[in-house]
Write an enzyme that holds these catalytic residues in place. Structure first.
Site, PDB file in Angstrom:
ATOM      1  N   ASP A  55     -11.592 -10.884  25.477  1.00 24.85           N
ATOM      2  CA  ASP A  55     -11.740 -12.133  24.717  1.00 24.85           C
ATOM      3  C   ASP A  55     -11.073 -11.994  23.350  1.00 24.85           C
ATOM      4  OD1 ASP A  55     -12.440 -14.805  24.600  1.00 24.85           O
ATOM      5  OD2 ASP A  55     -14.392 -14.420  23.691  1.00 24.85           O
ATOM      6  N   ASN A  61      -5.632 -22.478  22.763  1.00 24.65           N
ATOM      7  CA  ASN A  61      -6.108 -22.852  21.423  1.00 24.65           C
ATOM      8  C   ASN A  61      -5.100 -22.576  20.316  1.00 24.65           C
ATOM      9  OD1 ASN A  61      -6.552 -20.102  22.020  1.00 24.65           O
ATOM     10  ND2 ASN A  61      -8.096 -19.903  20.426  1.00 24.65           N
TER      11      ASN A  61
END
Length: 417
Positions: free
Chosen positions: A306, A96
């Site tokens: 994460d 991303n």
């Protein structure tokens, strides 16, 4: 580098020295000797630290940095240094960035940027072009360039046929697909877990069903196609049950859970603090306990930080408009040992390597030196000054930690925090 690590307790169930206090002699990238009271040797540095423990190097299956394109959030160089000082010898980098990592040249770019660091970077290629969910990206080319898996970070694959074709296609080269599960139509404009807290605060809710419905669909597709699938960051009671049932059927599925979903709940949202806005959202105490149970009975394969740095302009704003994400590398170990036994924490911070086809290096003579150094007993409070990342969006500020990371030894390099 030549190094002797003194009086370290080895925590590694695959090692013949498991749970023993030993000296470890490392010559370059190889563990040369393990034993009690190893003699001093010319040319070897020595370290001896309080209550030192060693384990196989930790691996994080979901890390975002920003570079290329969002260097204001985090660079690859600083991000890898943060990972090293947080105990991780390997990280899987999410695609991303800007541009999205969806082709061979982008894989080569991030791998080249990561050359020479103690922490190894393993890129995840986007499953679809520009992660838009329309056309499949150049998966085989990215695999040849070094991609360890394919997925669109925190984006559901709405097109079931595209996922079906992808699962069939990657079997030709033993590829791994990541399928984030969140139905966008059910999520709608939701920003927090649907429940008592969101109702009290007037926040639009994201029901557990948004995750569970897509997870059910994805597991049906996997059963139809075969191959292997990884479900990142599950967050609900029912998701744990669905994964458990799929494994009982013999499906080749793995899953992870984020540290913050194991430690925190939606009760943290009372102050509308956007540091607690994450995807999937923080759920209820019932969900948190089910996730912990899923770790203990091995339904959940691995734990991820994460880690997702977000710049202040996209975090310090009203809750509805803020971006999802928290940094998590620095706090992963200290937070996990407050809710799980040490050996289970180590197991789940290393188990992801086998899923992502990365070599496991047990702590034994002749093995590659890929080691994390830590003290599991020290208690401390994580504050803003402890943040090593460029972005400061940590959901763990002010939270008491148990266990301190000393650093890592990997790639022939020692990095101490």
């Amino acid at each position: 580098m030549k190094l002797i690590i003194r009086e370290a307790r080895i925590i590694d169930s695959k090692s013949p020295f498991h749970n023993q206090i030993m000296d470890v002699k490392i010559n370059g990238s190889i563990i040369e000797k393990i034993g009690a009271n190893l003699p001093k040797e010319t040319g070897f540095e020595e370290i001896q630290l309080e209550n030192l423990h060693l384990s196989e190097g930790w691996f994080d299956s979901s890390v975002s940095f920003g570079e290329p394109g969002f260097e204001d959030r985090e660079t690859i160089a600083n991000g890898l240094n943060v990972a090293s000082k947080s105990g991780f010898t390997g990280i899987a980098l999410q695609p991303n960035s800007y541009p999205i990592i969806d082709n061979q040249s982008q894989i080569n770019f991030v791998k080249n940027k990561a050359t020479g660091f103690a922490t190894e970077l393993f890129p995840i290629g986007a499953f679809t072009k520009e992660s838009e969910g329309k056309d499949m990206a150049e998966l085989f080319d990215m695999k040849n360039a070094g991609a360890v898996a394919f997925g669109d970070y925190n984006k559901n694959i709405d097109n079931a046929n595209l996922l079906k074709i992808g699962l069939q296609y990657v079997q030709d080269f033993n590829g791994l697909l990541l399928a984030f599960c969140q139905d966008a139509t059910i999520k709608g404009n939701g920003v927090a877990n649907e429940g008592v807290v969101s109702t009290r605060l007037g926040l639009k809710g994201i029901p557990n069903l948004a995750e569970e419905l897509q997870l059910s669909r994805n597991l049906f597709l996997l059963e139809y196609t075969g191959g292997k699938m990884h479900i990142p960051t599950i967050s609900t009671v029912k998701s744990v049950e669905l994964i458990k049932n799929a494994k009982a059927k013999g499906l080749n599925v793995t899953c992870s859970v984020a540290v913050h979903n194991l430690v925190l709940t939606d009760e943290k949202l009372d102050g509308f603090d956007t540091r607690y806005k994450v995807s999937p959202p923080l759920r209820t105490e019932e969900d948190r306990k089910a996730l912990l149970a899923g770790i203990l009975d091995n339904t959940i394969d691995m734990i991820t930080s994460d880690h997702n740095p977000i710049d202040i302009e996209h975090k310090k704003m009203e809750f509805d408009g803020a971006k999802n994400g928290t940094i998590g590398l620095e706090t992963a170990f200290g937070a996990l040992t407050t809710v799980l036994p040490l050996e289970k924490v180590i197991e789940k911070l290393t188990a992801g390597k086998s899923t992502f086809t990365i070599e496991n290096a047990a702590i034994k003579e002749g093995s590659i030196a890929n080691i994390t150094l830590f003290n599991p007993k020290e208690t401390w409070t994580f504050n803003k000054e402890n943040i090593l990342s460029k972005s400061k969006n940590s959901a763990f500020i002010g939270i008491e930690m148990k266990g301190k990371v000393y650093g890592i030894y990997n790639q022939g390099k020692l990095v101490l925090a």
